[in-house]
Design a protein around this motif. Structure first.
Motif, mmCIF file in Angstrom:
data_model
loop_
_atom_site.group_PDB
_atom_site.id
_atom_site.type_symbol
_atom_site.label_atom_id
_atom_site.label_comp_id
_atom_site.label_asym_id
_atom_site.label_seq_id
_atom_site.Cartn_x
_atom_site.Cartn_y
_atom_site.Cartn_z
ATOM 1 N N ARG A 121 -7.314 14.860 46.685
ATOM 2 C CA ARG A 121 -7.431 15.830 45.752
ATOM 3 C C ARG A 121 -7.700 17.094 46.150
ATOM 4 N NH1 ARG A 121 -9.885 11.539 42.129
ATOM 5 N NH2 ARG A 121 -11.768 12.037 42.737
ATOM 6 N N ASP A 128 -1.012 18.347 44.022
ATOM 7 C CA ASP A 128 -2.487 18.707 43.525
ATOM 8 C C ASP A 128 -2.794 18.035 44.069
ATOM 9 O OD1 ASP A 128 -2.210 19.861 40.914
ATOM 10 O OD2 ASP A 128 -1.204 18.789 39.418
ATOM 11 N N LYS A 178 -6.366 22.919 41.911
ATOM 12 C CA LYS A 178 -5.729 23.873 41.032
ATOM 13 C C LYS A 178 -4.694 24.709 41.961
ATOM 14 C CE LYS A 178 -4.530 23.901 36.210
ATOM 15 N NZ LYS A 178 -5.095 23.551 35.125
#
Length: 159
Positions: free
Chosen positions: A117, A141, A120
């Motif tokens: 992950r 993302d 942003k």
């Protein structure tokens, strides 16, 4: 498991565990181990095999405490790796100044997949160990990474 900060000598005999703390050699340097030493170690009890107990990850964490440095670079809190065998080892500025290098490795000698992950607004591309881009950068993302036993995986992260 015995976790430590880089000592190389361990032995187990019966119900005794030993760790060699110093070599105390006299050649080539008679004063090599003289003086004060700081030695960090821990016992990590676990059930089952080392891979399932994530002993490698515990050892890595023991040897690489979190370091923080002053500076103007900021990373959002979105960076993480989901996967038992893949360890995020390095996040550093790229040598050419273009983003950050994210390095992970497979720790248990297995094949598999993990999700990384990302912060942003990040874009990412696969690199080789010399930090040369191997794929075009793309915003994401998260990315899915397939890995081989003991593989080192390198990506360039741009924020």
């Amino acid at each position: 498991a015995v976790l430590n900060d880089g000592k190389y000598g361990h032995s187990i005999e019966g119900n005794e565990i030993e760790i060699s703390l110093l070599r105390s050699t006299s050649s080539p340097d008679e004063s090599a181990d003289l003086g004060e030493h700081r030695i960090d170690y821990a016992l990590y009890p676990h059930a089952g095999a080392c891979a399932q107990a994530q002993v490698q990850r515990q050892g890595h964490d023991c040897n690489t405490p979190l370091l923080t440095l002053a500076g103007d670079a900021r990373l959002d809190t979105g960076l993480s790796v989901d996967g038992d065998a893949l360890i995020l080892d390095t996040l550093k500025p790229a040598w050419d100044g273009d983003g950050y290098i994210l390095r992970a490795y497979e720790a248990n000698g297995t094949r598999g997949a993990a999700a990384i992950r990302l912060p942003k607004g990040a874009s990412i591309c696969r690199c080789d160990l010399m930090e040369r881009d191997q794929t075009p950068a793309a915003p994401a993302d998260s990315i899915d990474v397939r890995y081989s036993p003991y593989e080192i995986i390198t990506h360039r992260l741009r924020l």
